[in-house]
Scaffold this motif. Structure first.
Motif, PDB file in Angstrom:
ATOM      1  N   LEU A 190      41.478  32.872  36.588  1.00  0.00           N
ATOM      2  CA  LEU A 190      42.268  33.753  37.438  1.00  0.00           C
ATOM      3  C   LEU A 190      43.264  32.943  38.247  1.00  0.00           C
ATOM      4  O   LEU A 190      43.109  31.736  38.424  1.00  0.00           O
ATOM      5  CB  LEU A 190      41.370  34.549  38.385  1.00  0.00           C
ATOM      6  CG  LEU A 190      40.506  33.754  39.364  1.00  0.00           C
ATOM      7  CD1 LEU A 190      40.376  34.497  40.690  1.00  0.00           C
ATOM      8  CD2 LEU A 190      39.110  33.534  38.784  1.00  0.00           C
ATOM      9  N   ALA A 191      44.287  33.629  38.719  1.00  0.00           N
ATOM     10  CA  ALA A 191      45.229  33.011  39.642  1.00  0.00           C
ATOM     11  C   ALA A 191      44.824  33.335  41.066  1.00  0.00           C
ATOM     12  O   ALA A 191      44.395  34.453  41.360  1.00  0.00           O
ATOM     13  CB  ALA A 191      46.646  33.515  39.372  1.00  0.00           C
ATOM     14  N   VAL A 192      44.941  32.342  41.931  1.00  0.00           N
ATOM     15  CA  VAL A 192      44.582  32.513  43.346  1.00  0.00           C
ATOM     16  C   VAL A 192      45.819  32.266  44.204  1.00  0.00           C
ATOM     17  O   VAL A 192      46.794  31.666  43.762  1.00  0.00           O
ATOM     18  CB  VAL A 192      43.430  31.572  43.749  1.00  0.00           C
ATOM     19  CG1 VAL A 192      42.172  31.911  42.977  1.00  0.00           C
ATOM     20  CG2 VAL A 192      43.815  30.105  43.541  1.00  0.00           C
ATOM     21  N   ALA A 193      45.762  32.741  45.448  1.00  0.00           N
ATOM     22  CA  ALA A 193      46.915  32.619  46.336  1.00  0.00           C
ATOM     23  C   ALA A 193      47.096  31.200  46.859  1.00  0.00           C
ATOM     24  O   ALA A 193      48.224  30.772  47.128  1.00  0.00           O
ATOM     25  CB  ALA A 193      46.780  33.592  47.505  1.00  0.00           C
ATOM     26  N   ALA A 194      45.988  30.464  46.997  1.00  0.00           N
ATOM     27  CA  ALA A 194      46.068  29.107  47.551  1.00  0.00           C
ATOM     28  C   ALA A 194      44.778  28.353  47.257  1.00  0.00           C
ATOM     29  O   ALA A 194      43.725  28.955  47.006  1.00  0.00           O
ATOM     30  CB  ALA A 194      46.300  29.162  49.064  1.00  0.00           C
TER      31      ALA A 194
ATOM     32  N   ASN B 295      45.299  44.196  42.338  1.00  0.00           N
ATOM     33  CA  ASN B 295      45.751  44.943  43.505  1.00  0.00           C
ATOM     34  C   ASN B 295      44.557  45.513  44.265  1.00  0.00           C
ATOM     35  O   ASN B 295      43.722  46.218  43.677  1.00  0.00           O
ATOM     36  CB  ASN B 295      46.676  46.091  43.085  1.00  0.00           C
ATOM     37  CG  ASN B 295      47.879  45.610  42.295  1.00  0.00           C
ATOM     38  OD1 ASN B 295      48.641  44.782  42.779  1.00  0.00           O
ATOM     39  ND2 ASN B 295      48.026  46.113  41.072  1.00  0.00           N
ATOM     40  N   ALA B 296      44.495  45.229  45.562  1.00  0.00           N
ATOM     41  CA  ALA B 296      43.397  45.753  46.377  1.00  0.00           C
ATOM     42  C   ALA B 296      43.371  47.273  46.363  1.00  0.00           C
ATOM     43  O   ALA B 296      42.302  47.886  46.442  1.00  0.00           O
ATOM     44  CB  ALA B 296      43.535  45.238  47.814  1.00  0.00           C
TER      45      ALA B 296
ATOM     46  N   THR C 139      42.958  39.014  43.000  1.00  0.00           N
ATOM     47  CA  THR C 139      43.609  37.838  42.439  1.00  0.00           C
ATOM     48  C   THR C 139      45.127  37.920  42.597  1.00  0.00           C
ATOM     49  O   THR C 139      45.691  38.969  42.912  1.00  0.00           O
ATOM     50  CB  THR C 139      43.287  37.694  40.937  1.00  0.00           C
ATOM     51  OG1 THR C 139      44.033  38.679  40.209  1.00  0.00           O
ATOM     52  CG2 THR C 139      41.799  37.872  40.681  1.00  0.00           C
ATOM     53  N   SER C 140      45.788  36.794  42.325  1.00  0.00           N
ATOM     54  CA  SER C 140      47.244  36.775  42.270  1.00  0.00           C
ATOM     55  C   SER C 140      47.754  36.956  40.852  1.00  0.00           C
ATOM     56  O   SER C 140      48.961  37.068  40.630  1.00  0.00           O
ATOM     57  CB  SER C 140      47.774  35.458  42.849  1.00  0.00           C
ATOM     58  OG  SER C 140      47.396  35.334  44.199  1.00  0.00           O
TER      59      SER C 140
ATOM     60  N   VAL D 178      43.051  34.032  48.766  1.00  0.00           N
ATOM     61  CA  VAL D 178      43.370  35.259  48.042  1.00  0.00           C
ATOM     62  C   VAL D 178      44.474  36.015  48.781  1.00  0.00           C
ATOM     63  O   VAL D 178      44.704  35.811  49.976  1.00  0.00           O
ATOM     64  CB  VAL D 178      42.121  36.162  47.885  1.00  0.00           C
ATOM     65  CG1 VAL D 178      41.116  35.528  46.942  1.00  0.00           C
ATOM     66  CG2 VAL D 178      41.480  36.449  49.238  1.00  0.00           C
ATOM     67  N   SER D 179      45.138  36.903  48.041  1.00  0.00           N
ATOM     68  CA  SER D 179      46.226  37.676  48.635  1.00  0.00           C
ATOM     69  C   SER D 179      45.714  38.815  49.503  1.00  0.00           C
ATOM     70  O   SER D 179      46.424  39.287  50.391  1.00  0.00           O
ATOM     71  CB  SER D 179      47.131  38.236  47.536  1.00  0.00           C
ATOM     72  OG  SER D 179      46.385  39.022  46.622  1.00  0.00           O
TER      73      SER D 179
END
Length: 421
Positions: free
Chosen positions: A110-114, A222-223, A257-258, A396-397
């Motif tokens: 997965l892609a993460v925000a940071a 998307n949350a 996830t991002s 996370v976003s």
């Protein structure tokens, strides 16, 4: 800790050391490896900006830890990859494939925000098989049982199902129709349904009931989609008449996830109880070793998850938000107050089943702002008296309920579940 089996925590100077985690925490027949950043263990710095070199360093660090405890990379059962940019997964895969001969482990990407260190573009954690067990268990020549079915999507970089001893890990399932190899048409509900259908097909291929799932990881882009995911989720769980009678649903964590592979809106992975074990363990009645699922009103409850689900010598704790169980609302205050509430919720759950925080073997921490990691870590260490668990931290976003932090855990369960002693 209950019982006689002991946790074995170890570090090696051949991989980066962290004051807030132990590199390798073994208990019984599994060993948990902390998230590894692309850090040179000699300099303590990020090795390069190149994604392939960063991926190689993460895997070199995992390999150094695995070899330091007398294991090899083919003992890896599961890998989680946290990338800053999901489009770099193909480059990561080129490096990844060189570390695994024979079969690839199950995997979630997965892609993460940071990530915790500026300049890091990827980090990875791992779970490895531990056939020798931990003291006083006698070494046993247990084998891994890895398999794929054409009834679910296949990948050269992830095996669908890898069982070892009394647990089975299912690789993250994307909303792919296995007959076409394409992402299903439609929105979040159609995609969620396909992910769960793929998991069900994998379990059916190995003759394991759907209600043997003890923990789910749900990864959404998307949350705002979480409610729709839950609507579909409730049509799959509970699955059997027995589970419906007791209201059993697995433990779970929801991660915003991002980005996800194939630009999917959702993917889902699973941890499954495996009552008959893997050879040469004696084949038992599948329900001879039982799942023990429990909740306490002293921590937040939900119809969508069970707080704690124990099976054999492990216990999975659902992700805890900084929710005050008396009000069902996010606690007032900053990230320090929220981290303390998350950990207090975990502590209450752990103590409700006769355990202590030092029984934890793995912790996963999501942060809305990665710069909060030091504050959270200072709170975190006050909850432990002994060796710290293995740990994974990422940004996370978004987090459900607009929280600043969310934490889940895996704990050792020395007493096992009946009929084990």
């Amino acid at each position: 800790m209950s019982g006689k089996i002991i946790k074995h925590s170890r570090n090696t100077e051949k991989a980066p050391l962290n004051a807030f985690s132990t590199q390798s925490v073994a208990f019984s027949h599994y060993n948990n490896i902390s998230a590894q950043l692309p850090v040179n263990p000699v300099t303590g710095e990020i090795i390069s900006a190149d994604i392939k070199e960063q991926a190689k360093q993460c895997l070199d660090n995992i390999k150094a830890i695995v070899e330091s405890v007398g294991h090899i990379m083919s003992d890896v059962v599961k890998i989680n990859i946290y990338a800053i940019n999901i489009t770099e997964l193909a480059a990561i895969d080129e490096v990844y494939a060189t570390f695994f001969q024979g079969y690839p482990p199950v995997r979630t990407s997965l892609a993460v925000a940071a990530l915790p260190m500026q300049g890091a573009r990827v980090q990875m954690d791992a779970l490895i098989s531990n056939g020798e067990g931990t003291h006083p268990q006698a070494p046993c020549d247990l084998v891994k049982v890895a398999g794929n079915t054409p009834n679910a999507p296949q990948s050269p970089f992830s095996t669908q199902t890898v069982a070892f001893s009394h647990y089975n890990n299912i690789g993250a399932q994307l909303p792919i129709d296995p007959t076409t190899g394409n992402k299903v048409m439609g929105g979040i509900k159609q995609q969620t349904k396909q992910c769960l259908k793929n998991i069900k097909a994998i379990l059916e291929s190995i003759d394991v009931p759907f209600d043997d799932i003890v923990k789910l990881g749900i990864f959404v882009r998307n949350a705002a989609d979480v409610d729709a995911v839950n609507d579909v989720f409730k049509t799959f769980f509970p699955d059997s008449a027995i589970a419906r009678a007791v209201g059993y649903v697995p433990a779970r964590s929801v991660v915003v996830t991002s980005g996800l592979p194939m630009d999917a809106l959702v993917q889902i992975d699973a941890v499954v109880s495996h009552g008959d074990g893997t050879p040469p363990q004696a084949v038992e009645d599948r329900h001879g070793i039982i799942i023990k699922a429990r909740n306490t009103n002293d921590a937040p409850t939900s119809a969508l998850y069970t707080q704690t689900v124990a099976f054999s010598h492990y216990n999975h704790i659902s992700a805890q938000l900084p929710v005050d169980p008396t009000t069902s609302e996010i606690v007032k205050g900053d990230v320090k107050a929220q981290a303390e509430q998350c950990l207090q919720n975990l502590k209450v759950i752990v103590e409700s089943i006769g355990h202590v925080m030092d029984d934890m073997v793995k912790i996963n921490i999501q942060l809305k702002n990665i710069d909060d990691v030091d504050v959270v870590s200072e709170v975190y260490k006050t909850f432990f008296n002994g060796d710290l668990p293995a740990r994974t931290v990422f940004g996370v976003s978004d987090i459900p309920m607009s929280a600043l932090v969310q934490i889940d855990a895996v704990i050792s369960n020395a007493e096992g579940t009946p009929p084990q002693a």
